[in-house]
Write an enzyme that holds these catalytic residues in place. Structure first.
Site, PDB file in Angstrom:
ATOM      1  N   ARG A 183      11.431  -7.098   4.997  1.00  0.00           N
ATOM      2  CA  ARG A 183      11.307  -5.116   4.840  1.00  0.00           C
ATOM      3  C   ARG A 183      12.272  -4.442   5.539  1.00  0.00           C
ATOM      4  O   ARG A 183      12.854  -4.557   6.806  1.00  0.00           O
ATOM      5  CB  ARG A 183      10.485  -4.529   4.969  1.00  0.00           C
ATOM      6  N   LYS A 232       0.598  -1.384   0.526  1.00  0.00           N
ATOM      7  CA  LYS A 232       0.328  -0.087  -0.069  1.00  0.00           C
ATOM      8  C   LYS A 232       0.796   1.477  -0.005  1.00  0.00           C
ATOM      9  O   LYS A 232       0.263   1.929  -0.954  1.00  0.00           O
ATOM     10  CB  LYS A 232      -1.076  -0.234   1.175  1.00  0.00           C
ATOM     11  N   ARG A 243      12.011  -1.945  11.066  1.00  0.00           N
ATOM     12  CA  ARG A 243      11.356  -1.498  12.027  1.00  0.00           C
ATOM     13  C   ARG A 243      11.088  -2.212  12.887  1.00  0.00           C
ATOM     14  O   ARG A 243      10.339  -3.894  12.647  1.00  0.00           O
ATOM     15  CB  ARG A 243      10.041  -1.251  11.341  1.00  0.00           C
ATOM     16  N   ARG A 245      -8.341   0.325  10.004  1.00  0.00           N
ATOM     17  CA  ARG A 245      -8.848  -0.328   9.848  1.00  0.00           C
ATOM     18  C   ARG A 245      -9.803  -1.015  10.752  1.00  0.00           C
ATOM     19  O   ARG A 245      -9.399  -2.420  10.799  1.00  0.00           O
ATOM     20  CB  ARG A 245      -7.413  -0.484  11.062  1.00  0.00           C
ATOM     21  N   ARG A 283       0.219  -8.400  13.693  1.00  0.00           N
ATOM     22  CA  ARG A 283       0.164  -7.942  13.121  1.00  0.00           C
ATOM     23  C   ARG A 283      -1.558  -8.766  11.331  1.00  0.00           C
ATOM     24  O   ARG A 283      -2.430  -7.637  11.281  1.00  0.00           O
ATOM     25  CB  ARG A 283       0.776  -7.201  11.703  1.00  0.00           C
TER      26      ARG A 283
HETATM   27  P1  AMP Z   1       1.356   0.719   8.622  1.00  0.00           P
HETATM   28  O1  AMP Z   1       2.093   1.154   8.291  1.00  0.00           O
HETATM   29  O2  AMP Z   1       0.201   1.183   8.725  1.00  0.00           O
HETATM   30  O3  AMP Z   1       1.132  -1.148   9.148  1.00  0.00           O
HETATM   31  O4  AMP Z   1       1.236   1.254  10.650  1.00  0.00           O
HETATM   32  C1  AMP Z   1       1.741   0.892  12.075  1.00  0.00           C
HETATM   33  C2  AMP Z   1       1.240   0.676  13.503  1.00  0.00           C
HETATM   34  O5  AMP Z   1       0.835   1.480  13.167  1.00  0.00           O
HETATM   35  C3  AMP Z   1      -0.282  -0.565  13.076  1.00  0.00           C
HETATM   36  O6  AMP Z   1       0.509  -2.088  13.533  1.00  0.00           O
HETATM   37  C4  AMP Z   1      -1.106   0.423  14.068  1.00  0.00           C
HETATM   38  O7  AMP Z   1      -0.342  -0.228  15.392  1.00  0.00           O
HETATM   39  C5  AMP Z   1      -0.466   1.507  13.638  1.00  0.00           C
HETATM   40  N1  AMP Z   1      -1.832   1.789  13.314  1.00  0.00           N
HETATM   41  C6  AMP Z   1      -1.549   2.584  11.869  1.00  0.00           C
HETATM   42  N2  AMP Z   1      -2.866   3.010  11.096  1.00  0.00           N
HETATM   43  C7  AMP Z   1      -4.053   2.577  12.570  1.00  0.00           C
HETATM   44  C8  AMP Z   1      -5.037   2.464  12.227  1.00  0.00           C
HETATM   45  N3  AMP Z   1      -5.957   3.091  11.301  1.00  0.00           N
HETATM   46  N4  AMP Z   1      -5.887   2.180  13.650  1.00  0.00           N
HETATM   47  C9  AMP Z   1      -4.887   1.764  14.058  1.00  0.00           C
HETATM   48  N5  AMP Z   1      -3.553   1.612  14.683  1.00  0.00           N
HETATM   49  C10 AMP Z   1      -2.354   1.744  12.928  1.00  0.00           C
END
Ligand code: AMP
Length: 215
Positions: A129, A15, A162, A90, A173
């Site tokens: 990654r 994404k 990360r 989410r 996740r």
């Molecule tokens: P991402 O980079 O989108 O995979 O986000 C990394 C982490 O940030 C996720 O595993 C969540 O802990 C938190 N996070 C990101 N977006 C959201 C969201 N819309 N709602 C809740 N937690 C989020």
């Protein structure tokens, strides 16, 4: 016509990569809640401190926090031309809240696009990654390694993994995705704005499929 897009897809589906290419093409901003939260963590703000514990565990930060961030961002003038939401919503509660925010301004979503990738591929993508500390360029040690181990091709910055890309967190996740986020495919299908592309092939192949759908 303004494009107000939600990008759906499991962690590792690409994404973020596609969003970065789309903002160049369509000249609209990417709103990544993950990036906003990571910045808060890096800046050491109270919100960042609270979010870090949850992010490192692979869980979801509270809807209240995330919604506040998105609502503030979406009201910025650069979002008038459209936006790409990446990593938000989410869960169903976030999707419903987003619909309400956008209904208030008379600017509903125009499309939800799912990038569909097989679970085994996702695991390999996520564990491989690496990100540049300086310029955020992403690499994958399995699929798109840097020329020199641990060093960014573009700016020479140091590559790192990360915290939430470690194996235990990744499993969590993906579980959270299946249970809470995947149901959004049904949610947006019912609203007749759901499209899916298969997230396989090169980044450019996927980009061509994505732009064919977005128009
Ligand atoms: P991402 O980079 O989108 O995979 O986000 C990394 C982490 O940030 C996720 O595993 C969540 O802990 C938190 N996070 C990101 N977006 C959201 C969201 N819309 N709602 C809740 N937690 C989020």
């Amino acid at each position: 016509m303004a494009k107000r897009v939600v990008l759906l897809g499991a962690p590792g589906a690409g994404k973020g990569t596609q969003a970065k290419m789309l903002i160049e093409k369509y000249k609209i901003p990417q709103i990544s809640t993950g990036d906003i939260l990571r910045k808060a963590v890096a800046d050491g703000t109270p919100l960042g401190k609270e979010a870090k514990v949850i992010m490192d565990s692979g869980g979801l930060v509270s809807d209240k926090i995330v919604l506040g961030l998105v609502e503030e961002r979406i009201k910025q003038p650069d979002c008038k031309a459209g936006f790409i939401l990446d990593g938000f919503p989410r869960n169903t509660a976030q999707a419903e809240a987003l619909d309400k925010i956008l209904a208030n301004t008379g600017t509903p979503l125009t499309i939800a696009l799912n990038i569909d990738v097989d679970m085994n591929d996702l695991l390999k993508r996520l564990t491989g990654r690496r990100t540049c500390k300086k310029c955020q360029q992403m690499y994958n040690i399995h699929f798109s390694p840097p020329k020199k181990d641990g060093v960014c091709d573009k700016c020479g910055g140091e590559l790192y993994q990360r915290d939430d890309d470690k194996e235990a967190t990744i499993k969590k996740r993906l579980e959270v995705y299946t249970q809470q986020t995947a149901p959004l495919i049904d949610y947006y299908s019912k609203k007749n704005i759901m499209k899916t592309v298969m997230g396989v092939g090169s980044i450019n192949d996927i980009f061509n499929k994505v732009t064919a759908v977005l128009g």
